[in-house]
Design a protein around this motif. Structure first.
Motif, short mmCIF file in Angstrom:
data_model
loop_
_atom_site.label_atom_id
_atom_site.label_comp_id
_atom_site.label_asym_id
_atom_site.label_seq_id
_atom_site.Cartn_x
_atom_site.Cartn_y
_atom_site.Cartn_z
N PRO A 86 0.75 -1.14 -0.03
CA PRO A 86 -0.03 -0.12 0.12
C PRO A 86 0.77 1.19 0.17
O PRO A 86 0.63 2.40 -0.61
CB PRO A 86 -0.71 0.07 1.23
CG PRO A 86 -0.95 -1.76 1.49
CD PRO A 86 0.57 -2.20 0.97
N ARG A 87 2.02 1.42 0.71
CA ARG A 87 2.97 2.23 0.89
C ARG A 87 3.46 2.73 -0.54
O ARG A 87 3.27 3.85 -1.23
CB ARG A 87 3.89 2.28 2.05
CG ARG A 87 4.85 3.37 2.20
CD ARG A 87 6.06 2.82 2.88
NE ARG A 87 6.92 4.05 3.34
CZ ARG A 87 6.89 4.70 4.40
NH1 ARG A 87 5.87 4.42 5.26
NH2 ARG A 87 7.60 5.81 4.52
N GLU A 140 -4.68 1.05 4.52
CA GLU A 140 -3.98 0.05 4.42
C GLU A 140 -2.53 0.16 4.79
O GLU A 140 -1.99 -0.86 5.25
CB GLU A 140 -4.10 -0.57 3.19
CG GLU A 140 -5.61 -0.87 2.72
CD GLU A 140 -5.93 -1.10 1.20
OE1 GLU A 140 -4.80 -1.29 0.34
OE2 GLU A 140 -6.94 -1.42 0.84
N ALA A 141 -1.87 1.15 4.54
CA ALA A 141 -0.47 1.51 4.81
C ALA A 141 -0.05 1.92 6.41
O ALA A 141 1.02 1.84 6.59
CB ALA A 141 0.04 2.44 3.90
N GLY A 142 -1.35 2.04 6.84
CA GLY A 142 -1.16 2.27 8.40
C GLY A 142 -1.09 3.93 8.95
O GLY A 142 -0.47 4.24 9.77
N ILE A 149 3.21 7.81 7.74
CA ILE A 149 3.54 6.37 7.80
C ILE A 149 4.95 6.10 8.15
O ILE A 149 5.34 5.85 7.35
CB ILE A 149 3.00 5.66 6.59
CG1 ILE A 149 1.51 6.28 6.04
CG2 ILE A 149 2.71 4.38 6.76
CD1 ILE A 149 1.10 5.86 4.59
N PRO A 150 5.38 6.44 9.26
CA PRO A 150 6.80 5.98 9.54
C PRO A 150 7.31 4.71 9.44
O PRO A 150 6.53 3.77 9.77
CB PRO A 150 7.14 6.54 10.78
CG PRO A 150 5.56 6.59 11.65
CD PRO A 150 4.64 6.93 10.30
N LYS A 153 6.70 12.07 -0.79
CA LYS A 153 7.59 11.38 0.09
C LYS A 153 7.83 11.97 1.31
O LYS A 153 7.52 10.94 2.51
CB LYS A 153 9.15 10.99 -0.49
CG LYS A 153 9.57 10.02 0.21
CD LYS A 153 11.13 9.82 -0.57
CE LYS A 153 11.90 8.57 0.45
NZ LYS A 153 11.79 8.87 1.63
N ILE A 154 7.76 12.98 1.65
CA ILE A 154 7.80 13.73 2.98
C ILE A 154 6.47 13.54 3.65
O ILE A 154 6.35 13.30 4.81
CB ILE A 154 8.39 15.35 2.86
CG1 ILE A 154 9.64 15.40 2.13
CG2 ILE A 154 7.86 16.08 4.04
CD1 ILE A 154 9.85 16.64 1.83
N LEU A 155 5.28 13.95 2.72
CA LEU A 155 4.17 13.77 3.57
C LEU A 155 3.84 12.20 4.03
O LEU A 155 3.16 11.95 5.02
CB LEU A 155 2.80 14.17 2.43
CG LEU A 155 3.00 15.50 1.81
CD1 LEU A 155 1.89 15.73 1.17
CD2 LEU A 155 2.47 16.54 3.14
N ILE A 156 4.25 11.29 2.90
CA ILE A 156 3.88 9.72 3.32
C ILE A 156 4.91 9.36 4.57
O ILE A 156 4.23 8.72 5.64
CB ILE A 156 4.25 8.93 2.01
CG1 ILE A 156 3.05 9.42 1.03
CG2 ILE A 156 4.15 7.64 2.41
CD1 ILE A 156 3.42 8.87 -0.28
#
Length: 208
Positions: free
Chosen positions: A87-88, A141-143, A188-189, A181-184
């Motif tokens: 998902p990520r 889904e990616a958390g 979602i660390p 990418k920064i937002l994700i």
């Protein structure tokens, strides 16, 4: 036997008229805009009579709405329905646009029509809502801690990159991907490598 009709150039044609009309609309509406494309020009390009065109579409408004539906009826399945990506990774894949990507047809139609009640404008809203929903679902889904917020942020970023690409005539999606990418990463660390190494290290004995 296939029923035939005569096109404007006197050629006998089959039941593929609807597809030819839609194909011509995709090219003309994208190349020169919706308002600048008249039904006479569109019928000539599709090689059908206006009578035939109006048998398939009640009016131009209906044709424009169908033109938008044909672009991406399943809402980016090449991104969101991929089983080979996590998902990520699917969130990142949403920004992998080819350099030739023009202004989003949904944005272009809504801006050009200036009518929120136009069938095409309504469909454009539905599509944009669906994109944000799929991003939100994937973020969940990616958390992501706040998937609704991340989904809306990424949807806004995609639309901004698309519009800026058209205005500047240069591909701005790589920059958008960097911001994404920064937002994700913030939402979602990923597990820390250092933390994982510490957890797997042997426990010191006797105060060492």
């Amino acid at each position: 036997m296939t029923e035939l009709e005569k096109g404007p150039q006197g050629r006998r044609r089959g039941r593929g008229a609807r597809e030819r009309i839609l194909s011509a609309s995709q090219q003309l509406f994208r190349d020169q805009g919706i308002n600048r494309t008249g039904m006479d020009q569109l019928c000539a390009a599709a090689q059908v009579s206006k009578r035939t065109a109006y048998q398939h579409f009640t009016n131009k408004d209906e044709l424009v709405a169908e033109y938008l539906r044909r672009f991406d009826p399943d809402v980016m399945p090449g991104v969101f329905d991929r089983d080979d990506l996590t998902p990520r990774e699917r969130l990142f894949a949403a920004f992998e646009m080819p350099e030739s990507t023009p202004l989003c047809p949904y944005i272009a139609a809504a801006v050009e029509l200036h009518d929120p009640e136009h069938p095409a404008s309504q469909y454009a809203r539905d599509y944009k809502t669906a994109i944000a929903a799929r991003l939100t679902e994937t973020a969940r889904e990616a958390g992501a801690t706040n998937p609704e917020q991340l989904g809306e942020q990424l949807a806004l970023l995609i639309d901004g990159a698309s519009a800026r690409t058209r205005v500047l005539n240069t591909n701005t999606f790589p920059t958008a991907a960097t911001i994404a990418k920064i937002l994700i990463d913030n939402a979602i660390p990923e597990p820390s490598a250092d933390r994982g190494a510490a957890e797997s290290a042997p426990v010191p004995v006797g105060g060492e």
